[in-house]
Design a protein around this motif. Structure first.
Motif, PDB file in Angstrom:
ATOM      1  N   ASP A  85       7.683  -5.379  -2.373  1.00 51.48           N
ATOM      2  CA  ASP A  85       8.706  -4.765  -1.536  1.00 51.48           C
ATOM      3  C   ASP A  85       8.772  -3.258  -1.799  1.00 51.48           C
ATOM      4  OD1 ASP A  85      11.550  -3.928  -0.684  1.00 51.48           O
ATOM      5  OD2 ASP A  85      11.426  -5.996   0.005  1.00 51.48           O
ATOM      6  N   PRO A  86       8.943  -2.427  -0.733  1.00 57.00           N
ATOM      7  CA  PRO A  86       9.047  -0.973  -0.966  1.00 57.00           C
ATOM      8  C   PRO A  86      10.261  -0.572  -1.796  1.00 57.00           C
ATOM      9  CG  PRO A  86       8.603  -1.462   1.348  1.00 57.00           C
ATOM     10  CD  PRO A  86       8.918  -2.766   0.702  1.00 57.00           C
TER      11      PRO A  86
ATOM     12  N   ILE B  83      10.096  -3.686   8.004  1.00 54.29           N
ATOM     13  CA  ILE B  83       8.893  -3.584   7.165  1.00 54.29           C
ATOM     14  C   ILE B  83       8.186  -4.929   7.076  1.00 54.29           C
ATOM     15  CG2 ILE B  83       8.097  -3.158   4.821  1.00 54.29           C
ATOM     16  CD1 ILE B  83      10.327  -1.080   4.597  1.00 54.29           C
TER      17      ILE B  83
END
Length: 631
Positions: A118-119, A5
Motif C-alpha cells: 500500500d502507498p 489506487i
C-alpha cells in the motif's frame, strides 16, 4: 484515494484474475453473507489469491461497509450503494454484512498481502504489526513475494520479521539455521519467543527409545526420580499403577481374618516385602484389584528407558537455537556484570567523596569527628537554599559548590577553635564532644528546614543516562559525581604535594615538635586542615543531595561508611581511602545482588566482613609508613 489506487492495480491485472474474483463471489455468496470462523478460512485464501481486486472488497467487509441487495454485493458509502463488480450505483436498501471479531481477524490476516504494498506508510506498518501478532506459514511467502519497502525503518522491520518467520515456518533446515545465525548478538524478546519453542521437549518412556532428536537420556534416581519415572510409565500404559503405602495398608487392614492376611500374620506386615506378598495373595483370591509390587516396579523401571525428546526433528536446528540462546544468556551475564561494576564504581565514588574530608581530619589529625556527616548535611542544605534564590539550575549549582565549601569551612574552623583544639590527643573526649555537636546540628537543621525532605534538583544536562552498550547504562549525575571525586583526588594530591600548606601539614603530621621549631604554627595548620576537610564534606553534600533526599539525617546515612572507608583503606593515606571506597562500594553492591530483598542484612554482612578484614589487616589496605605511621 486508496480505492482509486487499488482500482488502478485492478486495471493493470489480468482478465483471468478479474474473472476468478467474479466467480468466487458467486460461488461463495452464502458463506460470505453468513461467515463462520471455522469454515471461512478456505474462502479467504481463494479471495486473497484472486488478485488485487479482492483488497477493497476485503477492506469493506472487515469495516462492515459491505452489504447485499438482491443477491448482489455492494459497497455501503454513506447513503449510497455501489456495485462491487461494476462500480455502478445501486438503488434500494442494502442488508449490511457484519462479521464477528473472529472472522474480521481472519479477513485482516488475508488483507496483509495487499497492505504490504500500500502507498500509505501507516497501512504498511499496520500490516507488519498484524503479521507479528498472528503469524502463520502463509505469511512467510507473502513477505518474500512483497515488493521492497521504500521506507528504511519498515524495510528493516520487514527483514527482521521475515527472518523470524523463516525460523518458525521454513521447511528448509539450512535456511532456518542461516536465519538463526543472522541474529548473532541479538537478544530481542521476539527472537527468544521464536527460539524457545524449538527447544521444547516431551518426556517419553519406552523399552527402546525411538529414533529422533533426543535432548537428553534420563536415568531414574539421578535425572528423574523413580516415582516420576514409574508414573510416566503408568500414564503411557506401559505399567500397572502402584498403590500408595496408605492405600495398601488400608486394603490389607480390611481383610484381616483371625490375625492373618493372605496367609501372612498381621503382626509381620511391618515389612514392606511381606505387605506386597500379602497383597498379591489377596489379588489372586480376587479380593483386591491388581497393583504393582515393589519388585515389579523395580523390574519395570530397569526394562525401560527414559528421555526428553525435542519436538523439532532436526538436531542441527535445535543445536543452532541452543547456541543462540546460550549466547543471549552469556551476553546477559556480561551486561549484568558490567551494570553491577558501574553501580559499584558509582557507589564507591560517592563514598570516596563523602570520606575524603574525613580522611584529612581523621587520617592526618587523628581526630574522630562524629559531626563530619553533619557537614555533608550542611552542604546539601546550602545547595537547596541556593536553588530557592537562583532559578537557573546550572547557575545555582555553580554558586552552591563554593558557597557550601565556604560555609562548612567556617563551621569546621569554629568547631576546631571551640572544641577540637581543647581535646587534642584525647580521642574518647573528642568522639563524645563531636557526637554531641552532631546531634545539635541535626536539631538546628530540623528547626530551620523542618523534618520533610527538601528537593535539590539537578540541571537538565545531568538528567538521563549514558549508554555504553545494549543494556549497560549509568545515570549522568552519577558520572558527574565520579568525575567530581577524581577532581578532588587530584586537588588533594596537588595541595599535599605541591603547595606550602601541604608541606606544612605533612611536617606537622610527622613531627609537630620539629615543625614548631622550624617556625610552623601547628595549631594554625591543624585548624586549616580541619577546615579544609569540613569544606570538602560540604561540597560532597551538594553532590549527594542531587540524588538523595535532603534531610537533617542525610549525614548520618554516610558517616559509618565514611569511617569504614578511611579505616579499611589505611588511616592518613588518600590512595588507601580510594581503595577502601572501592572495596566497600563493590562489597555492598555484591551483597545486595545476593540478598536484594533485605538491605539491612546486606549492611550487616558488610560490617561483619569489615570487622574480619581488620583482624587480618589492622592498619588497612595501604597503611602509612615511616614517621607518619608512628605519629
Amino acid at each position: 484515494m486508496r480505492f482509486l489506487i487499488l482500482t488502478l492495480l485492478l486495471l493493470v491485472g489480468s482478465p483471468l484474475s478479474a474473472q476468478s474474483f467474479d466467480t468466487l463471489l458467486e460461488t461463495h455468496q452464502d458463506q460470505i453473507a453468513q461467515p463462520s470462523r471455522q469454515t471461512i478460512g478456505p474462502v479467504l485464501e481463494e479471495l486473497g489469491a484472486s488478485g488485487p481486486e479482492a483488497a477493497p472488497f476485503l477492506e469493506a467487509w472487515a469495516d462492515r461497509r459491505l452489504g447485499q441487495v438482491d443477491g448482489r454485493f455492494v459497497y455501503i458509502e454513506g447513503d449510497g450503494l455501489t456495485d462491487v463488480l461494476t462500480g455502478e450505483a445501486v438503488p434500494g436498501e442494502a442488508r449490511a454484512l457484519r462479521p464477528n471479531s473472529g472472522v474480521r481477524g481472519l479477513i485482516a490476516a488475508t488483507l496483509v498481502q495487499f497492505q504490504l504494498s500500500d502507498p500509505d506508510r501507516g497501512r504498511r506498518a499496520d500490516a507488519l504489526a498484524s503479521i507479528a501478532r498472528q503469524a502463520d506459514a502463509s505469511h512467510l511467502e507473502i513477505l518474500r513475494a512483497a515488493a521492497p519497502d521504500p521506507d528504511p525503518t519498515l524495510a528493516a522491520q520487514r527483514d527482521r520479521l521475515l527472518r523470524l518467520l523463516t525460523i518458525r515456518f521454513d521447511t528448509d533446515s539450512a535456511a532456518r539455521i542461516a536465519a538463526i545465525e543472522s541474529f548473532d548478538g541479538d537478544s530481542g524478546a521476539d527472537l527468544q519467543g521464536v527460539l524457545n519453542p524449538i527447544l521444547a521437549t516431551t518426556r517419553v518412556a519406552a523399552r527402546v527409545l525411538p529414533s529422533g532428536n533426543i535432548a537428553a537420556e534420563l536415568e531414574p534416581g539421578s535425572d528423574i526420580t523413580p516415582e516420576e519415572a514409574y508414573a510416566l510409565l503408568v500414564s503411557e500404559g506401559l505399567a500397572r499403577a502402584r498403590l500408595s503405602d496408605a492405600d495398601q495398608k488400608a486394603a490389607l487392614g480390611q481383610h484381616i481374618i483371625d490375625g492373618m492376611v493372605g496367609g501372612i500374620a498381621a503382626a509381620r506386615l511391618t515389612d514392606p516385602a511381606l505387605r506386597d506378598e500379602a497383597y498379591s495373595a489377596l489379588v489372586a483370591q480376587g479380593l483386591v484389584p491388581a497393583a504393582a509390587t515393589s519388585e515389579e516396579v523395580e523390574a519395570t523401571l530397569a526394562a525401560h528407558s527414559f528421555a526428553d525428546v525435542y519436538a523439532e526433528p532436526d538436531s542441527a536446528v535445535t543445536n543452532a537455537a541452543q547456541a543462540a540462546l546460550d549466547g543471549m544468556e552469556m551476553r546477559e551475564m556480561v551486561v549484568q556484570g558490567a551494570d553491577l561494576a558501574l553501580d559499584a564504581l558509582s557507589l564507591a565514588s560517592i563514598y570516596f567523596l563523602a570520606a575524603i574530608g574525613l580522611a584529612i581530619t581523621f587520617g592526618v589529625m587523628r581526630v574522630i569527628n562524629m559531626a563530619h556527616g553533619e557537614f555533608i548535611m550542611m552542604g546539601a542544605y546550602t545547595g537547596y537554599v541556593t536553588q530557592t534564590m537562583i532559578a537557573d539550575r546550572t547557575l545555582s549549582l555553580v554558586v552552591a559548590l563554593p558557597a557550601a565549601f565556604a560555609i562548612t569551612f567556617l563551621a569546621g574552623v569554629v568547631l576546631y577553635r571551640l572544641v577540637i583544639r581543647h581535646l587534642v590527643r584525647r580521642p574518647l573526649e573528642t568522639l563524645l564532644a563531636t557526637f554531641g555537636v552532631s546531634i545539635a546540628l541535626q536539631q538546628i537543621a530540623k528547626n530551620i528546614f523542618g523534618t520533610q525532605a527538601r528537593p535539590l534538583t539537578a540541571p537538565s544536562w545531568l538528567d538521563g543516562s549514558i549508554t555504553f552498550a545494549e543494556g549497560i547504562s549509568i545515570s549522568t549525575i552519577r558520572v558527574a559525581i565520579f568525575v567530581l571525586a577524581l577532581l578532588f583526588l587530584a586537588l588533594f594530591l596537588f595541595i599535599m604535594k605541591r603547595t606550602r600548606l601541604g608541606l606544612q601539614v605533612r611536617a606537622v603530621t610527622q613531627d609537630p615538635g620539629m615543625a614548631s621549631s622550624m617556625g610552623i604554627n601547628p595549631d594554625r595548620i591543624a585548624m586549616m586542615t580541619f577546615g579544609l576537610g569540613s569544606g570538602i564534606a560540604g561540597i560532597a553534600g551538594v553532590a549527594i543531595g542531587l540524588f538523595a533526599k535532603v534531610t537533617s539525617e542525610l549525614g548520618s546515612d554516610y558517616i559509618v561508611q565514611s569511617f569504614m572507608t578511611v579505616v579499611v583503606g589505611g588511616v592518613g593515606n588518600i590512595w588507601g581511602t580510594l581503595a577502601g571506597a572501592t572495596l566497600i562500594g563493590g562489597l555492598q553492591k555484591g551483597i545486595e545482588v545476593l540478598n536484594p530483598a533485605n538491605t539491612l542484612a546486606a549492611q550487616t554482612y558488610m560490617i561483619l566482613f569489615i570487622i574480619i578484614f581488620i583482624q587480618f589487616r589492622p592498619r588497612g589496605i595501604m597503611p602509612q609508613k615511616g614517621r607518619a605511621a608512628e605519629a
